[in-house]
Design a protein around this motif. Structure first.
Motif, PDB file in Angstrom:
ATOM      1  N   MET A  40       0.837  -1.205   0.000  1.00 53.83           N
ATOM      2  CA  MET A  40       0.000   0.000   0.000  1.00 53.83           C
ATOM      3  C   MET A  40       0.870   1.253   0.000  1.00 53.83           C
ATOM      4  O   MET A  40       1.872   1.333   0.683  1.00 53.83           O
ATOM      5  CB  MET A  40      -0.906   0.014   1.231  1.00 53.83           C
ATOM      6  N   THR A  41       0.479   2.208  -0.799  1.00 52.19           N
ATOM      7  CA  THR A  41       1.173   3.495  -0.845  1.00 52.19           C
ATOM      8  C   THR A  41       0.728   4.358   0.333  1.00 52.19           C
ATOM      9  O   THR A  41      -0.468   4.507   0.595  1.00 52.19           O
ATOM     10  CB  THR A  41       0.840   4.227  -2.159  1.00 52.19           C
ATOM     11  N   LYS A  42       1.680   4.932   1.046  1.00 47.13           N
ATOM     12  CA  LYS A  42       1.347   5.770   2.195  1.00 47.13           C
ATOM     13  C   LYS A  42       0.838   7.142   1.756  1.00 47.13           C
ATOM     14  O   LYS A  42       1.298   7.703   0.767  1.00 47.13           O
ATOM     15  CB  LYS A  42       2.573   5.945   3.095  1.00 47.13           C
ATOM     16  N   LEU A  43      -0.113   7.657   2.528  1.00 50.44           N
ATOM     17  CA  LEU A  43      -0.643   8.997   2.300  1.00 50.44           C
ATOM     18  C   LEU A  43      -0.108   9.947   3.360  1.00 50.44           C
ATOM     19  O   LEU A  43      -0.364   9.775   4.550  1.00 50.44           O
ATOM     20  CB  LEU A  43      -2.169   8.984   2.368  1.00 50.44           C
ATOM     21  N   SER A  44       0.658  10.945   2.908  1.00 47.22           N
ATOM     22  CA  SER A  44       1.112  12.013   3.791  1.00 47.22           C
ATOM     23  C   SER A  44       0.318  13.266   3.445  1.00 47.22           C
ATOM     24  O   SER A  44       0.266  13.683   2.284  1.00 47.22           O
ATOM     25  CB  SER A  44       2.612  12.261   3.607  1.00 47.22           C
ATOM     26  N   VAL A  45      -0.322  13.854   4.438  1.00 48.68           N
ATOM     27  CA  VAL A  45      -1.182  15.014   4.210  1.00 48.68           C
ATOM     28  C   VAL A  45      -0.391  16.298   4.452  1.00 48.68           C
ATOM     29  O   VAL A  45       0.144  16.524   5.537  1.00 48.68           O
ATOM     30  CB  VAL A  45      -2.423  14.970   5.124  1.00 48.68           C
ATOM     31  N   ASN A  46      -0.346  17.120   3.423  1.00 49.79           N
ATOM     32  CA  ASN A  46       0.321  18.418   3.521  1.00 49.79           C
ATOM     33  C   ASN A  46      -0.659  19.420   4.143  1.00 49.79           C
ATOM     34  O   ASN A  46      -1.749  19.644   3.600  1.00 49.79           O
ATOM     35  CB  ASN A  46       0.750  18.874   2.122  1.00 49.79           C
ATOM     36  N   ILE A  47      -0.283  20.001   5.274  1.00 49.63           N
ATOM     37  CA  ILE A  47      -1.200  20.880   6.004  1.00 49.63           C
ATOM     38  C   ILE A  47      -0.895  22.365   5.811  1.00 49.63           C
ATOM     39  O   ILE A  47      -1.356  23.211   6.584  1.00 49.63           O
ATOM     40  CB  ILE A  47      -1.233  20.528   7.507  1.00 49.63           C
ATOM     41  N   ASN A  48      -0.160  22.697   4.756  1.00 51.36           N
ATOM     42  CA  ASN A  48       0.141  24.104   4.476  1.00 51.36           C
ATOM     43  C   ASN A  48      -1.126  24.956   4.359  1.00 51.36           C
ATOM     44  O   ASN A  48      -1.179  26.089   4.840  1.00 51.36           O
ATOM     45  CB  ASN A  48       0.949  24.236   3.175  1.00 51.36           C
ATOM     46  N   LYS A  49      -2.139  24.411   3.674  1.00 57.65           N
ATOM     47  CA  LYS A  49      -3.356  25.203   3.458  1.00 57.65           C
ATOM     48  C   LYS A  49      -4.081  25.498   4.768  1.00 57.65           C
ATOM     49  O   LYS A  49      -4.731  26.539   4.909  1.00 57.65           O
ATOM     50  CB  LYS A  49      -4.290  24.479   2.489  1.00 57.65           C
TER      51      LYS A  49
ATOM     52  N   LEU B 230      -2.605  16.870 -17.880  1.00 56.61           N
ATOM     53  CA  LEU B 230      -2.997  16.063 -19.040  1.00 56.61           C
ATOM     54  C   LEU B 230      -4.143  15.114 -18.701  1.00 56.61           C
ATOM     55  O   LEU B 230      -5.028  14.874 -19.524  1.00 56.61           O
ATOM     56  CB  LEU B 230      -1.787  15.278 -19.559  1.00 56.61           C
ATOM     57  N   PHE B 231      -4.137  14.595 -17.492  1.00 60.62           N
ATOM     58  CA  PHE B 231      -5.215  13.696 -17.070  1.00 60.62           C
ATOM     59  C   PHE B 231      -6.556  14.428 -17.107  1.00 60.62           C
ATOM     60  O   PHE B 231      -7.569  13.881 -17.553  1.00 60.62           O
ATOM     61  CB  PHE B 231      -4.935  13.171 -15.664  1.00 60.62           C
ATOM     62  N   ALA B 232      -6.560  15.679 -16.642  1.00 58.47           N
ATOM     63  CA  ALA B 232      -7.790  16.475 -16.630  1.00 58.47           C
ATOM     64  C   ALA B 232      -8.300  16.759 -18.040  1.00 58.47           C
ATOM     65  O   ALA B 232      -9.504  16.977 -18.246  1.00 58.47           O
ATOM     66  CB  ALA B 232      -7.553  17.781 -15.883  1.00 58.47           C
ATOM     67  N   LEU B 233      -7.396  16.732 -19.009  1.00 54.00           N
ATOM     68  CA  LEU B 233      -7.776  16.946 -20.413  1.00 54.00           C
ATOM     69  C   LEU B 233      -8.231  15.657 -21.084  1.00 54.00           C
ATOM     70  O   LEU B 233      -8.573  15.658 -22.268  1.00 54.00           O
ATOM     71  CB  LEU B 233      -6.598  17.537 -21.187  1.00 54.00           C
TER      72      LEU B 233
ATOM     73  N   ASP C  66      -9.703  12.639  -8.123  1.00 52.26           N
ATOM     74  CA  ASP C  66     -10.017  12.316  -9.508  1.00 52.26           C
ATOM     75  C   ASP C  66      -8.927  11.489 -10.181  1.00 52.26           C
ATOM     76  O   ASP C  66      -9.216  10.633 -11.016  1.00 52.26           O
ATOM     77  CB  ASP C  66     -10.229  13.605 -10.321  1.00 52.26           C
ATOM     78  N   ASN C  67      -7.669  11.745  -9.830  1.00 51.33           N
ATOM     79  CA  ASN C  67      -6.585  11.119 -10.600  1.00 51.33           C
ATOM     80  C   ASN C  67      -5.706  10.158  -9.809  1.00 51.33           C
ATOM     81  O   ASN C  67      -4.870   9.460 -10.398  1.00 51.33           O
ATOM     82  CB  ASN C  67      -5.709  12.195 -11.249  1.00 51.33           C
ATOM     83  N   ILE C  68      -5.851  10.097  -8.486  1.00 53.48           N
ATOM     84  CA  ILE C  68      -4.898   9.333  -7.677  1.00 53.48           C
ATOM     85  C   ILE C  68      -4.960   7.834  -7.949  1.00 53.48           C
ATOM     86  O   ILE C  68      -3.930   7.149  -7.966  1.00 53.48           O
ATOM     87  CB  ILE C  68      -5.102   9.627  -6.166  1.00 53.48           C
ATOM     88  N   LYS C  69      -6.146   7.293  -8.179  1.00 52.35           N
ATOM     89  CA  LYS C  69      -6.272   5.847  -8.395  1.00 52.35           C
ATOM     90  C   LYS C  69      -5.564   5.442  -9.688  1.00 52.35           C
ATOM     91  O   LYS C  69      -4.828   4.447  -9.724  1.00 52.35           O
ATOM     92  CB  LYS C  69      -7.737   5.436  -8.437  1.00 52.35           C
ATOM     93  N   PHE C  70      -5.778   6.207 -10.739  1.00 48.61           N
ATOM     94  CA  PHE C  70      -5.121   5.921 -12.017  1.00 48.61           C
ATOM     95  C   PHE C  70      -3.606   5.996 -11.871  1.00 48.61           C
ATOM     96  O   PHE C  70      -2.871   5.139 -12.376  1.00 48.61           O
ATOM     97  CB  PHE C  70      -5.602   6.918 -13.081  1.00 48.61           C
ATOM     98  N   PHE C  71      -3.126   7.016 -11.169  1.00 43.15           N
ATOM     99  CA  PHE C  71      -1.691   7.176 -10.987  1.00 43.15           C
ATOM    100  C   PHE C  71      -1.109   5.996 -10.217  1.00 43.15           C
ATOM    101  O   PHE C  71      -0.109   5.397 -10.622  1.00 43.15           O
ATOM    102  CB  PHE C  71      -1.398   8.485 -10.252  1.00 43.15           C
ATOM    103  N   LYS C  72      -1.749   5.656  -9.115  1.00 42.14           N
ATOM    104  CA  LYS C  72      -1.288   4.557  -8.272  1.00 42.14           C
ATOM    105  C   LYS C  72      -1.251   3.238  -9.044  1.00 42.14           C
ATOM    106  O   LYS C  72      -0.297   2.445  -8.918  1.00 42.14           O
ATOM    107  CB  LYS C  72      -2.203   4.438  -7.054  1.00 42.14           C
ATOM    108  N   GLU C  73      -2.258   2.980  -9.859  1.00 44.97           N
ATOM    109  CA  GLU C  73      -2.355   1.716 -10.589  1.00 44.97           C
ATOM    110  C   GLU C  73      -1.268   1.558 -11.648  1.00 44.97           C
ATOM    111  O   GLU C  73      -0.935   0.443 -12.040  1.00 44.97           O
ATOM    112  CB  GLU C  73      -3.722   1.585 -11.238  1.00 44.97           C
ATOM    113  N   HIS C  74      -0.722   2.667 -12.109  1.00 44.68           N
ATOM    114  CA  HIS C  74       0.236   2.614 -13.218  1.00 44.68           C
ATOM    115  C   HIS C  74       1.686   2.834 -12.805  1.00 44.68           C
ATOM    116  O   HIS C  74       2.598   2.618 -13.615  1.00 44.68           O
ATOM    117  CB  HIS C  74      -0.144   3.635 -14.289  1.00 44.68           C
TER     118      HIS C  74
ATOM    119  N   LEU D 235      -7.288   6.646   1.180  1.00 45.43           N
ATOM    120  CA  LEU D 235      -6.722   5.361   1.616  1.00 45.43           C
ATOM    121  C   LEU D 235      -7.324   4.224   0.815  1.00 45.43           C
ATOM    122  O   LEU D 235      -6.617   3.272   0.426  1.00 45.43           O
ATOM    123  CB  LEU D 235      -6.969   5.160   3.108  1.00 45.43           C
ATOM    124  N   HIS D 236      -8.621   4.289   0.536  1.00 45.74           N
ATOM    125  CA  HIS D 236      -9.280   3.241  -0.247  1.00 45.74           C
ATOM    126  C   HIS D 236      -8.694   3.154  -1.652  1.00 45.74           C
ATOM    127  O   HIS D 236      -8.447   2.070  -2.175  1.00 45.74           O
ATOM    128  CB  HIS D 236     -10.775   3.509  -0.313  1.00 45.74           C
TER     129      HIS D 236
END
Length: 238
Positions: free
Chosen positions: A1-10, A160-163, A196-204, A234-235
């Motif tokens: 599993m790929t770890k998720l680190s949350v950036n809290i700058n915002k 590019l994914f958004a396009l 929107d794009n994380i699952k596709f990125f992770k899978e490839h 996480l899912h």
């Protein structure tokens, strides 16, 4: 599993906009971890317009998962990370007036500089990562600096994914990831990754150890709720 680190700058930007301590970054980081996130990322800049240097010191006392500090390795930043000793330092070549990070390191041109900085950081028991564009040449160059990992700068993928150009969006990242594996580097990624794009990125992307996500995650949380969004990421990363 790929770890998720949350950036809290915002969250720090929101706090600073009112001059008080709401939202409280300490409480926010603890809650984010309790919701399942496996890391906290901050990116203090010299003008402290969002994360303040004191935030790094305060967060070190409470973060129980991986603590990742990003930034341009100017002397003030190096002094901070050697004092705080986070789990990981991610070196980013952003200008002081940059709104956000917008390019990776030229690991060949800046090799000698990076070697010196990385040696200093690693001597203090801190894992290092270098922010790089999705270039096999830059990843290979990173290996020569002594870094532990590289973080792929994913803005071009997200654009590019958004396009709708999915195959084009991921091609260079697959090659860069394969090069990282070939030269023995751990692989992280971040910038404009979203639900929107994380699952596709992770899978490839093979051997993806960690993603650092802040802007999109916080924006999505406004609509969907922070705990819900953490678990949705996480899912998708499983």
């Amino acid at each position: 599993m790929t770890k998720l680190s949350v950036n809290i700058n915002k969250l720090a930007t929101l706090r600073n906009s009112r001059g008080g301590n709401v939202p409280n970054l300490i409480t926010s980081a603890q809650d984010i971890e309790s919701f399942g996130a496996e890391g906290i990322t901050i990116h203090p800049r010299p003008d402290e317009r969002h994360i303040r240097y004191q935030d790094a010191r305060d967060l070190k006392k409470v973060v129980t998962t991986e603590f990742n500090i990003e930034g341009n390795p100017v002397p003030k930043f190096i002094d901070l990370v050697l004092e705080v000793k986070p789990t990981q330092v991610t070196l980013v070549p952003d200008a002081e007036d940059a709104i956000t990070s917008n390019a990776g390191w030229d690991t060949i041109k800046h090799k000698d500089f990076l070697v010196d900085v990385i040696q200093t950081i690693k001597e203090n028991g801190i894992r290092t990562s270098i922010f790089v564009d999705p270039s096999e040449k830059m990843v290979e160059g990173a290996a020569a600096t002594g870094t532990d990992r590289v973080e792929l700068y994913t803005e071009s993928f997200a654009h590019l994914f958004a396009l709708g150009k999915k195959e084009e969006s991921i091609a260079s990242f697959i090659k860069a990831a394969e090069m990282a594996d070939k030269v023995g580097l751990g692989l992280n990624a971040g910038h404009d990754l979203s639900l929107d794009n994380i699952k596709f990125f992770k899978e490839h992307i093979p051997n993806l150890l960690e993603v650092s996500i802040g802007h999109a995650l916080i924006c999505e949380s406004i609509y969907l709720g922070l705990e819900n969004v953490i678990n949705m990421y996480l899912h998708r990363l499983k």
